[in-house]
Design a protein around this motif. Structure first.
Motif, PDB file in Angstrom:
ATOM      1  N   GLU A 146       0.808  -1.224   0.000  1.00 43.88           N
ATOM      2  CA  GLU A 146       0.000   0.000   0.000  1.00 43.88           C
ATOM      3  C   GLU A 146       0.837   1.268   0.000  1.00 43.88           C
ATOM      4  O   GLU A 146       0.312   2.352  -0.136  1.00 43.88           O
ATOM      5  CB  GLU A 146      -0.906  -0.009   1.232  1.00 43.88           C
ATOM      6  N   SER A 147       2.144   1.149   0.257  1.00 42.73           N
ATOM      7  CA  SER A 147       2.975   2.350   0.324  1.00 42.73           C
ATOM      8  C   SER A 147       4.394   1.993  -0.097  1.00 42.73           C
ATOM      9  O   SER A 147       4.717   0.816  -0.307  1.00 42.73           O
ATOM     10  CB  SER A 147       2.966   2.927   1.746  1.00 42.73           C
ATOM     11  N   THR A 148       5.206   3.018  -0.208  1.00 40.09           N
ATOM     12  CA  THR A 148       6.610   2.811  -0.587  1.00 40.09           C
ATOM     13  C   THR A 148       7.560   3.043   0.590  1.00 40.09           C
ATOM     14  O   THR A 148       8.761   3.164   0.393  1.00 40.09           O
ATOM     15  CB  THR A 148       6.987   3.766  -1.727  1.00 40.09           C
ATOM     16  N   ASN A 149       6.985   3.118   1.780  1.00 39.97           N
ATOM     17  CA  ASN A 149       7.851   3.337   2.942  1.00 39.97           C
ATOM     18  C   ASN A 149       8.496   2.029   3.375  1.00 39.97           C
ATOM     19  O   ASN A 149       8.469   1.028   2.647  1.00 39.97           O
ATOM     20  CB  ASN A 149       7.043   3.961   4.087  1.00 39.97           C
ATOM     21  N   GLU A 150       9.064   2.011   4.606  1.00 42.77           N
ATOM     22  CA  GLU A 150       9.775   0.838   5.077  1.00 42.77           C
ATOM     23  C   GLU A 150       8.865  -0.382   5.138  1.00 42.77           C
ATOM     24  O   GLU A 150       9.283  -1.511   4.819  1.00 42.77           O
ATOM     25  CB  GLU A 150      10.371   1.116   6.460  1.00 42.77           C
ATOM     26  N   ILE A 151       7.601  -0.162   5.562  1.00 44.13           N
ATOM     27  CA  ILE A 151       6.678  -1.295   5.646  1.00 44.13           C
ATOM     28  C   ILE A 151       6.378  -1.840   4.251  1.00 44.13           C
ATOM     29  O   ILE A 151       6.293  -3.057   4.039  1.00 44.13           O
ATOM     30  CB  ILE A 151       5.390  -0.857   6.370  1.00 44.13           C
ATOM     31  N   GLY A 152       6.210  -0.927   3.269  1.00 45.21           N
ATOM     32  CA  GLY A 152       5.994  -1.364   1.897  1.00 45.21           C
ATOM     33  C   GLY A 152       7.182  -2.169   1.375  1.00 45.21           C
ATOM     34  O   GLY A 152       7.008  -3.190   0.691  1.00 45.21           O
ATOM     35  N   LYS A 153       8.396  -1.702   1.688  1.00 45.21           N
ATOM     36  CA  LYS A 153       9.594  -2.442   1.272  1.00 45.21           C
ATOM     37  C   LYS A 153       9.649  -3.815   1.938  1.00 45.21           C
ATOM     38  O   LYS A 153      10.041  -4.809   1.318  1.00 45.21           O
ATOM     39  CB  LYS A 153      10.836  -1.634   1.624  1.00 45.21           C
ATOM     40  N   LEU A 154       9.240  -3.857   3.230  1.00 43.23           N
ATOM     41  CA  LEU A 154       9.220  -5.139   3.930  1.00 43.23           C
ATOM     42  C   LEU A 154       8.216  -6.091   3.297  1.00 43.23           C
ATOM     43  O   LEU A 154       8.492  -7.292   3.132  1.00 43.23           O
ATOM     44  CB  LEU A 154       8.873  -4.896   5.402  1.00 43.23           C
ATOM     45  N   ALA A 155       7.038  -5.578   2.921  1.00 43.88           N
ATOM     46  CA  ALA A 155       6.024  -6.415   2.276  1.00 43.88           C
ATOM     47  C   ALA A 155       6.524  -6.917   0.925  1.00 43.88           C
ATOM     48  O   ALA A 155       6.316  -8.085   0.567  1.00 43.88           O
ATOM     49  CB  ALA A 155       4.734  -5.602   2.098  1.00 43.88           C
TER      50      ALA A 155
END
Length: 594
Positions: free
Chosen positions: A351-360
């Protein structure tokens, strides 16, 4: 830095919510307290300014009033009647009495014109006294000129303003007055310098009282006046001061010309606002800080209320914000648990390009890689089974074939043609079933047919050293079994059980269904296997180049590899009694084959 133990056992959602709430709580407390302090200071400043203005106005009113009284006293001294009487211009006693009456009449007219004037008296050390009263009797002259108002006027230039006091100039009369006295020589410059006459104007104390008591300084505030000597001119609770039931810090007041000072009196504070009149009186406004901020509790309540509302609103936002921040992590956690259960067809929505998005994104790539590796492992295992099957199928050892052919030649040379035909036929069918169509599972009936040909050949080779029988239930003949798993077991019974038995042996193959499993037993009455050798049967490493014992281990390995660890071989043996090998497989019909 390691996180605090308090945060270790809590979810990120709770940690974020708690952290935000603590941060907002501290911020709200600081802002509410600061707002309250600033508001309180502003109200205090405005109240002090207002108090200072009131005190200054009181000072101006008193100065104007005293100035008016000074003017009146000066006017009285310019009276011709009083001058005539003081100079003693009339001759004879009758003329002097008349002059005194005229002077008294003049003073009375002045007093009657001002209700705030209590009395006017003129006295001199030369024995001249006159007042505005007709019937009142003045005290003796020595007593009059010894009083403070007289001495102050004589000893200073200009007007002497006394503090409030009880006047003692008339017999049997004790009025509470403020006195203004001035020396006669200051006014009548043409008179002789040695004249010591003093004009006294007594002002009703109620005038000062009325000027001061109407001033309101909060709920408990008040105004008091003190003269330069520290004597109280006016105090709303003057009787309590005199009886020492109430105290004022007069030394502090006398040390201030103008301004404000905070003093401590017991358990509370007072605020003195001081201003000084031109004749030295200190006009003191007493206020209490709690009264100046009259709506202090309301301000505290309002600050606390809005602080609480802001805190609740901010905490709700922090909970929602922490939920929004941790929602992708929770989704990732759910998908990780699915992967842990073996579900590799999942994908985490990015859903995003932040750290969580990178982790996903990394998780998705990892799942794809794991799935590829799993597929690769399954494929390799399948290839391994096929390879093992082909290796076992090729296990028909050349010497078995050579020995069989030698036996056929020998029987042909001895003219045993029927036996030659039978062995050749069995060998041909055995080789055909061994080659087969490359399938891995075959019906039990075909496997038994294969082992029947094998037993026929071996029985003829060993010249009927043993007999054999096959007892298998009809309902399991269509069930599936791994191809060529019985031959190594029968071969093991012949070579290691029957071959060394001096008597004719017997091999029994028994098959039956037990619930959802099928058991096939190869039972021989050979020499048996000692426990030590039996324990090693299934532990021998697969090597198709070795003897039949290794083939037994291969059979067990193939069964477990294909059907699972619950299936395989088990052994029972007694020395000189024989051995029973039990093969256990699931009951699978052809249409149920995996």
């Amino acid at each position: 830095m390691k996180p605090h133990r308090f945060f270790r056992s809590r979810s990120i959602h709770n940690n974020i919510a708690i952290s935000f709430s603590l941060l907002i709580l501290c911020t709200t407390i600081v802002l509410s307290y600061t707002s309250y302090r600033l508001s309180s200071a502003a109200v205090m400043g405005n109240s002090l300014a207002y108090t200072s203005q009131l005190i200054e106005q009181v000072k101006l009113n008193i100065e104007n009033y005293i100035s008016n009284m000074e003017s009146i006293s000066a006017l009285v001294l310019t009276s011709s009647d009083l001058e005539k009487y003081v100079k003693g211009s009339s001759s004879g006693q009758e003329g002097k009495v008349k002059d005194k009456q005229l002077a008294s009449q003049y003073l009375r007219s002045v007093v009657q014109s001002r209700t705030d004037i209590s009395s006017i008296v003129y006295a001199s050390s030369e024995g001249i006294t006159v007042s505005d009263r007709l019937d009142a009797v003045l005290k003796p002259l020595p007593e009059l000129i010894a009083q403070e108002w007289y001495q102050q006027a004589v000893n200073q230039t200009g007007v002497a303003v006394s503090s409030s006091h009880v006047q003692h100039i008339f017999q049997d009369e004790y009025r509470w007055v403020v006195s203004i006295s001035r020396k006669l020589s200051d006014t009548f410059s043409e008179m002789e310098a040695d004249r010591q006459g003093v004009l006294l104007v007594d002002l009703n104390y109620s005038v000062i009282n009325n000027l001061c008591k109407q001033i309101e300084l909060g709920k408990r505030g008040y105004v008091f006046i003190v003269d330069p000597s520290g004597s109280l001119v006016y105090h709303p609770q003057q009787q309590l001061i005199y009886s020492q039931l109430k105290f004022e810090q007069l030394e502090t007041v006398l040390g201030i010309k103008s301004g404000s000072v905070t003093v401590n009196t017991g358990n509370e504070q007072k605020l003195y606002t001081v201003d000084t009149t031109s004749f030295g009186w200190k006009i003191v406004g007493v206020t209490y800080p709690d009264d100046l901020v009259a709506n202090k509790q309301q301000m505290q309540g309002t600050a606390a209320l809005w602080g609480a509302v802001s805190l609740i609103f901010a905490m709700a936002i922090s909970v929602l914000l922490s939920y929004a921040l941790t929602k992708p992590l929770k989704n990732l956690e759910i998908n990780m648990k699915k992967a842990e259960r073996g579900e590799f067809d999942i994908r985490v929505e990015i859903e995003s390009t932040n750290e969580i998005g990178k982790l996903a994104r990394t998780f998705n790539l990892m799942i794809m890689k794991i799935k590829e590796l799993m597929s690769q492992i399954v494929m390799e295992q399948e290839m391994k089974r096929v390879s093992e099957l082909k290796a076992l199928q090729a296990q028909i050892k050349p010497h078995f074939l050579y020995n069989t052919l030698d036996s056929i030649i020998w029987m042909a040379e001895t003219g045993k043609m029927e036996e030659v035909v039978e062995m050749t036929s069995s060998l041909s069918k055995l080789l055909r079933s061994t080659i087969g169509e490359g399938e891995e599972l075959i019906p039990i009936a075909r496997e038994l047919e294969h082992i029947r040909h094998y037993l026929t050949i071996q029985n003829m080779r060993y010249r009927h050293k043993f007999t054999y029988s096959i007892e298998v239930q009809e309902d399991i003949l269509k069930c599936s079994i791994l191809k060529l798993v019985l031959q190594p077991l029968v071969e093991n019974a012949i070579y290691h059980g029957i071959k060394h038995n001096p008597e004719q042996g017997h091999i029994l193959i028994r098959g039956k269904r037990e619930h959802n499993d099928i058991t096939i037993q190869i039972i021989d009455n050979g020499v048996g296997v000692n426990p030590e050798q039996m324990g090693k049967l299934l532990l021998q490493k697969a090597d198709y180049r070795m003897g039949s014992g290794v083939g037994v281990a291969n059979v067990n390995h193939r069964i477990q590899l294909y059907f699972g660890d619950h299936y395989g071989l088990s052994f029972e043996s007694e020395m000189e009694e024989g051995t029973t090998v039990t093969l256990r497989i699931p009951a699978l019909y052809e249409e149920e084959n995996p």
